[in-house]
Write an enzyme that holds these catalytic residues in place. Structure first.
Site, PDB file in Angstrom:
ATOM      1  CG  HIS A  93      -1.782  -1.166   1.366  1.00 32.27           C
ATOM      2  ND1 HIS A  93      -3.066  -1.184   0.866  1.00 32.27           N
ATOM      3  CD2 HIS A  93      -1.579  -2.393   1.927  1.00 32.27           C
ATOM      4  CE1 HIS A  93      -3.619  -2.364   1.125  1.00 32.27           C
ATOM      5  NE2 HIS A  93      -2.732  -3.116   1.764  1.00 32.27           N
TER       6      HIS A  93
ATOM      7  NE  ARG B 123      -1.592   3.166   3.786  1.00 33.07           N
ATOM      8  CZ  ARG B 123      -2.346   2.141   4.130  1.00 33.07           C
ATOM      9  NH1 ARG B 123      -3.357   1.773   3.360  1.00 33.07           N
ATOM     10  NH2 ARG B 123      -2.113   1.462   5.238  1.00 33.07           N
TER      11      ARG B 123
ATOM     12  CG  ASN C  99      -6.642  -0.081   0.323  1.00 35.58           C
ATOM     13  OD1 ASN C  99      -5.583  -0.062  -0.308  1.00 35.58           O
ATOM     14  ND2 ASN C  99      -6.702  -0.443   1.593  1.00 35.58           N
TER      15      ASN C  99
ATOM     16  CG  ASP D 128      -5.742  -5.879   0.586  1.00 34.90           C
ATOM     17  OD1 ASP D 128      -6.031  -6.829   1.331  1.00 34.90           O
ATOM     18  OD2 ASP D 128      -4.876  -5.035   0.875  1.00 34.90           O
TER      19      ASP D 128
ATOM     20  CG  HIS E  12      -8.974  -8.391   3.403  1.00 34.83           C
ATOM     21  ND1 HIS E  12      -8.014  -7.506   3.843  1.00 34.83           N
ATOM     22  CD2 HIS E  12      -9.645  -8.778   4.516  1.00 34.83           C
ATOM     23  CE1 HIS E  12      -8.116  -7.368   5.159  1.00 34.83           C
ATOM     24  NE2 HIS E  12      -9.109  -8.139   5.581  1.00 34.83           N
TER      25      HIS E  12
ATOM     26  CG  ASN F 187      -7.671  -5.621  10.018  1.00 37.53           C
ATOM     27  OD1 ASN F 187      -7.624  -5.923  11.198  1.00 37.53           O
ATOM     28  ND2 ASN F 187      -8.273  -4.526   9.586  1.00 37.53           N
TER      29      ASN F 187
ATOM     30  CG  ASP G 153      -1.000  -6.212   4.239  1.00 37.95           C
ATOM     31  OD1 ASP G 153      -1.308  -5.245   3.515  1.00 37.95           O
ATOM     32  OD2 ASP G 153      -1.717  -6.600   5.178  1.00 37.95           O
TER      33      ASP G 153
ATOM     34  CG  HIS H  43      -1.659   3.191   9.279  1.00 41.33           C
ATOM     35  ND1 HIS H  43      -2.681   3.635   8.475  1.00 41.33           N
ATOM     36  CD2 HIS H  43      -1.746   1.830   9.290  1.00 41.33           C
ATOM     37  CE1 HIS H  43      -3.364   2.589   8.022  1.00 41.33           C
ATOM     38  NE2 HIS H  43      -2.816   1.483   8.497  1.00 41.33           N
TER      39      HIS H  43
END
Length: 424
Positions: A62, A64, A94, A151, A178, A277, A304, A308
Site C-alpha cells: 500500500h 497510499r 484502496n 483488499d 481479503h 488485519n 502487506d 500509517h
C-alpha cells in the site's frame, strides 16, 4: 557497465547456484560467468560473502497514493522497497479515490514512471470497493492494471465473486481476496483469543477468515480463475487451500513476514504497531504457516506494507488503524525465521520472493539471465543488525520489529541496470 564479483548467485528459475560474476551493460545482464575480467571503466561491486538474487517482487503493498500521502507516496514507497531488495512492487487499490476507474489508474501509472523501482497497480474488483457491481476489468487491464483486488474489504456477494472470477479467467488476470467476514469480527486487528480476553475484547474470530477462504476456494475450483488468498493467518485456512489445490484450483496463498514471525502476544509488547488485519494469531497458526511455506502450500511471501502516521497509531487500540510497514524488514524476517531455523533453503525463500510472484502476475521478471533486464539484489545472509526507526526510508515507522536483532541485510539493489540502493 557494472560487474558483480565474488557473489554466490541463486536463481531458482535457471537453477543456477554457485559463485559467478555478473556483467551488466545498460539495462541488461550481458554475461554470467566465473571470473570475468575487469576493465578500468567498469564499476565493480564486491559481493564477497553475499548472496546475489533476482530482485524481489512484492504482490501486496500500500503506497497510499493518491489520497493518503501523509502516510506514504509512490516515491517514498519505492525508496523503502529498494532498501528492502525489491525491484517490483504491486500496489493495492484502496486509495482515495479507489482505483476503479481509468483516470485514477493513469495518475498512478504516470507517477510510477519517476519511482526508483517498478511500481505496478491493481484495480478494484468492485466499483467503489462497495461489493455491489463489478468494475470494467477489460478497460482497466488495457490501461495498465495487472490484476484486481478489493483488499482491505471482503466481497460478501458470492454470485458477484463468481462473476469476477469468470471475467478474470477470460482476461487472464489474477484476483486477490481479503478474507474476513465482518459478522465474525467483533474488534479488528486482534485475534479472538486469550490476548483479546486480557484486554477485554472479543477480537476477530479465526472463522472470519476460514469461512470466506472456503467459499472462494470452492469458486476457484469451479471457475478456474487465478486466485490469491491474501495474508493467510489461520491453520484451518491452510487446510482449505491445500484441498483446493488437490482439486485442481489455480489458487495460491501468500504469507506475510509478520504472520510467520510473531503471534498475538506481540500486541502486549507493541500495542497498535502489532495491530493488523487479519490479526496475528496463535503459535500453532504461526507454525502451520511456516510448515505451509515449507511444503509449498504457500508459494508467495508478500509484505502487506501498510504505512500509517504516528498520530494514527497513537490512538486507543480499537480506534487505531490496522497495518504495519514491511518492505524494509521482509528479507531479514524470512532469513531469521525461515532459513536460519532450517525450515527453508535460501533457494526456497528466494523462489517465494521472486519467480513465484512473477508467474502469478504474468510478469517476465524474477530471474537473472543473459540478455534480460538486470533486476538484482545483493544481501549478506549472515550480517546481524538491529532494526532502527531512523533508518527507515518509508515515511512511516509503524513496525513491531523496531529494536529487534535480525539476520540478512540488503547491501545493494539494482533495478533496470542501475544501482537504486546501497547500504552505506
Amino acid at each position: 557497465m557494472i560487474i558483480i564479483k565474488n557473489g554466490y548467485v541463486i536463481d531458482p528459475l535457471t537453477k543456477r547456484e554457485g559463485k559467478f560474476d555478473i556483467l551488466i551493460d545498460g539495462e541488461n545482464v550481458v554475461r554470467i560467468s566465473q571470473d570475468i575480467g575487469i576493465d578500468d571503466d567498469i564499476e565493480v561491486i564486491d559481493a564477497e560473502d553475499c548472496i546475489v538474487s533476482p530482485g524481489f517482487i512484492d504482490i501486496h503493498s500500500h503506497f497510499r497514493d493518491p489520497g493518503f500521502t501523509e502516510k506514504e507516496d509512490i516515491i517514498t514507497g519505492a525508496r523503502a522497497a529498494a532498501r528492502g531488495g525489491y525491484t517490483t512492487v504491486i500496489c493495492m487499490a484502496n486509495t482515495n479515490p479507489v482505483v476503479d476507474n481509468v483516470e485514477t489508474l493513469r495518475y498512478i501509472v504516470d507517477k510510477a514512471k519517476t519511482a526508483k523501482i517498478e511500481v505496478l497497480q491493481v484495480g478494484t474488483i468492485t466499483k467503489g470497493m462497495q461489493g455491489v457491481e463489478l468494475v470494467d476489468m477489460e478497460a482497466l487491464k488495457e490501461a495498465g492494471a495487472v490484476g484486481f483486488s478489493d483488499d482491505g474489504k471482503p466481497i460478501m456477494d458470492s454470485r458477484l465473486v463468481l462473476e469476477a472470477m469468470q471475467k478474470a479467467r477470460e482476461l487472464d488476470v489474477p484476483l486477490s481476496f481479503h478474507e474476513e467476514d465482518p459478522k465474525l469480527v467483533y474488534e479488528s486487528g486482534i485475534n479472538g483469543g486469550k490476548v483479546a480476553e486480557k484486554l477485554n475484547m472479543m477480537g476477530a474470530l479465526e472463522e472470519a477468515e476460514t469461512v470466506l477462504t472456503a467459499r472462494d476456494a470452492a469458486l476457484a475450483v469451479s471457475s478456474g480463475a487465478k486466485t490469491n488468498i491474501q495474508h493467510i493467518s489461520s491453520k484451518i485456512s491452510l487446510g482449505i487451500i491445500k484441498l483446493a489445490k488437490e482439486m485442481g484450483a489455480n489458487i495460491i496463498a501468500e504469507a506475510t513476514p509478520q504472520h510467520f514471525s510473531i503471534t498475538e502476544e506481540e500486541i502486549l509488547n507493541c500495542g497498535t504497531n502489532a495491530k493488523v488485519n487479519p490479526p496475528l494469531r496463535r503459535e500453532d497458526d504461526r507454525k502451520a504457516i511456516v510448515a505451509a511455506l515449507k511444503d509449498d502450500t504457500i508459494q508467495v511471501i508478500a509484505t502487506d506494507h501498510a504505512p500509517h502516521t504516528k498520530d494514527e497509531k497513537a490512538r486507543e487500540f480499537k480506534e487505531a488503524p490496522s497495518g504495519m510497514i514491511g518492505l524494509e524488514t521482509a528479507l531479514s524476517l524470512a532469513v531469521t525465521n525461515l532459513v536460519k531455523t532450517g525450515d527453508l533453503t535460501y533457494r526456497d525463500m528466494i523462489s517465494k520472493l521472486t519467480i513465484n510472484p512473477a508467474r502469478f502476475y504474468n510478469l517476465d521478471r524474477g530471474y537473472i539471465k543473459e540478455g534480460h533486464r538486470a533486476d538484482i539484489v545483493i544481501f549478506d545472509p549472515d550480517e546481524k543488525y538491529t532494526v532502527k526507526e531512523e533508518e527507515f526510508q518509508s515515511k512511516a515507522s509503524n513496525s513491531p520489529f523496531i529494536g529487534k536483532e535480525l539476520f540478512g541485510k540488503v547491501k545493494t539493489t539494482i533495478y533496470n541496470g542501475k544501482i537504486v540502493y546501497e547500504d552505506k
